[in-house]
Every structure is written in structure tokens, then in C-alpha cells.
Design a protein around this motif. Sequence first.
Motif, short mmCIF file in Angstrom:
data_model
loop_
_atom_site.label_atom_id
_atom_site.label_comp_id
_atom_site.label_asym_id
_atom_site.label_seq_id
_atom_site.Cartn_x
_atom_site.Cartn_y
_atom_site.Cartn_z
N MET A 199 44.51 35.21 -39.72
CA MET A 199 45.55 34.41 -39.09
C MET A 199 46.28 35.26 -38.06
O MET A 199 46.72 36.36 -38.35
N LYS A 200 46.37 34.78 -36.84
CA LYS A 200 47.08 35.49 -35.77
C LYS A 200 48.58 35.34 -35.99
O LYS A 200 49.07 34.24 -36.21
N PRO A 201 49.32 36.46 -35.97
CA PRO A 201 50.76 36.36 -36.20
C PRO A 201 51.47 35.50 -35.15
O PRO A 201 51.15 35.55 -33.97
N ASN A 202 52.41 34.72 -35.61
CA ASN A 202 53.30 33.98 -34.73
C ASN A 202 54.44 34.87 -34.33
O ASN A 202 54.63 35.95 -34.89
N GLN A 203 55.25 34.40 -33.41
CA GLN A 203 56.51 35.05 -33.11
C GLN A 203 57.61 34.18 -33.70
O GLN A 203 57.44 32.97 -33.84
N TYR A 204 58.71 34.81 -34.05
CA TYR A 204 59.83 34.11 -34.66
C TYR A 204 61.11 34.49 -33.95
O TYR A 204 61.31 35.65 -33.58
N LYS A 205 61.98 33.51 -33.78
CA LYS A 205 63.30 33.76 -33.21
C LYS A 205 64.29 33.80 -34.36
O LYS A 205 64.26 32.95 -35.25
N VAL A 206 65.18 34.77 -34.32
CA VAL A 206 66.24 34.87 -35.33
C VAL A 206 67.32 33.86 -34.95
O VAL A 206 67.88 33.92 -33.85
N ILE A 207 67.59 32.91 -35.84
CA ILE A 207 68.55 31.84 -35.55
C ILE A 207 69.90 32.07 -36.21
O ILE A 207 70.85 31.37 -35.93
N GLN A 208 69.96 33.07 -37.11
CA GLN A 208 71.23 33.41 -37.76
C GLN A 208 71.20 34.89 -38.10
O GLN A 208 70.22 35.38 -38.66
N THR A 209 72.24 35.61 -37.77
CA THR A 209 72.32 37.05 -38.00
C THR A 209 72.36 37.36 -39.49
O THR A 209 73.04 36.68 -40.27
N ASN A 210 71.61 38.41 -39.87
CA ASN A 210 71.65 38.97 -41.21
C ASN A 210 71.64 40.49 -41.05
O ASN A 210 70.58 41.10 -40.98
N PRO A 211 72.82 41.11 -40.96
CA PRO A 211 72.87 42.55 -40.69
C PRO A 211 72.18 43.40 -41.75
O PRO A 211 71.61 44.43 -41.44
N GLY A 212 72.20 42.95 -42.99
CA GLY A 212 71.55 43.70 -44.07
C GLY A 212 70.06 43.81 -43.89
O GLY A 212 69.44 44.80 -44.28
N ALA A 213 69.46 42.80 -43.28
CA ALA A 213 68.02 42.80 -42.99
C ALA A 213 67.74 43.26 -41.57
O ALA A 213 66.60 43.26 -41.13
N MET A 214 68.80 43.64 -40.84
CA MET A 214 68.71 44.07 -39.44
C MET A 214 68.10 42.99 -38.55
O MET A 214 67.29 43.26 -37.66
N LEU A 215 68.48 41.74 -38.81
CA LEU A 215 68.07 40.60 -37.99
C LEU A 215 69.30 40.08 -37.28
O LEU A 215 70.32 39.81 -37.91
N PHE A 216 69.20 39.94 -35.96
CA PHE A 216 70.35 39.53 -35.16
C PHE A 216 70.00 38.32 -34.31
O PHE A 216 68.92 38.27 -33.71
N GLU A 217 70.88 37.35 -34.29
CA GLU A 217 70.66 36.09 -33.59
C GLU A 217 70.16 36.33 -32.17
O GLU A 217 70.69 37.16 -31.44
N GLY A 218 69.10 35.60 -31.80
CA GLY A 218 68.52 35.71 -30.47
C GLY A 218 67.35 36.69 -30.39
O GLY A 218 66.57 36.67 -29.45
N GLN A 219 67.22 37.53 -31.38
CA GLN A 219 66.15 38.52 -31.43
C GLN A 219 64.80 37.81 -31.64
O GLN A 219 64.72 36.81 -32.33
N THR A 220 63.73 38.34 -31.04
CA THR A 220 62.38 37.83 -31.27
C THR A 220 61.64 38.82 -32.14
O THR A 220 61.62 40.01 -31.87
N ILE A 221 61.03 38.30 -33.21
CA ILE A 221 60.31 39.12 -34.18
C ILE A 221 58.83 38.76 -34.11
O ILE A 221 58.46 37.59 -34.13
N THR A 222 57.98 39.78 -34.04
CA THR A 222 56.53 39.58 -34.14
C THR A 222 56.05 40.36 -35.35
O THR A 222 56.07 41.60 -35.35
#
Length: 63
Positions: free
Chosen positions: A1-24
Motif C-alpha cells: 500500500m502506497k502511503p497517503n499524506q495526512y494533514k494535521v487538523i488539530q494540534t497535539n503537542p505531546g505527539a508533536m503534531l501541529f495544525e496545518g502540518q503535512t505528515i507522510t
Amino acid sequence: MKPNQYKVIQTNPGAMLFEGQTITPYYEDDNEIIINVAGAAFDHHIRKSGELFKNHLQPIGGK
């Protein structure tokens, strides 16, 4: 399965995910994604059926 990209829609500082960030993820299957977030001490295994995925990530397509 080819990885999708994901947009962070809500910040979670503990997981180091910040709104607007793109994750692959470097790995993805039907059950989970695995991401390497800069500055984190370890990789994040995120279950697609879990609250973190549902509340913080939105699929935006493939590479």
C-alpha cells in the motif's frame, strides 16, 4: 500500500503534531500508520481506529 499524506487538523503537542502540518508516513497498512516526527525521540505508531487518528489527522491523498 502506497502511503497517503495526512494533514494535521488539530494540534497535539505531546505527539508533536501541529495544525496545518503535512505528515507522510513511512509505513501504512489498513490498521495503522507509522510516522517519524522531527524532534521526537521515537517513531509514532498511530492506529487508524484510534482517537488520535480520528481527532488529529485528515487524509489528503497520495504522494
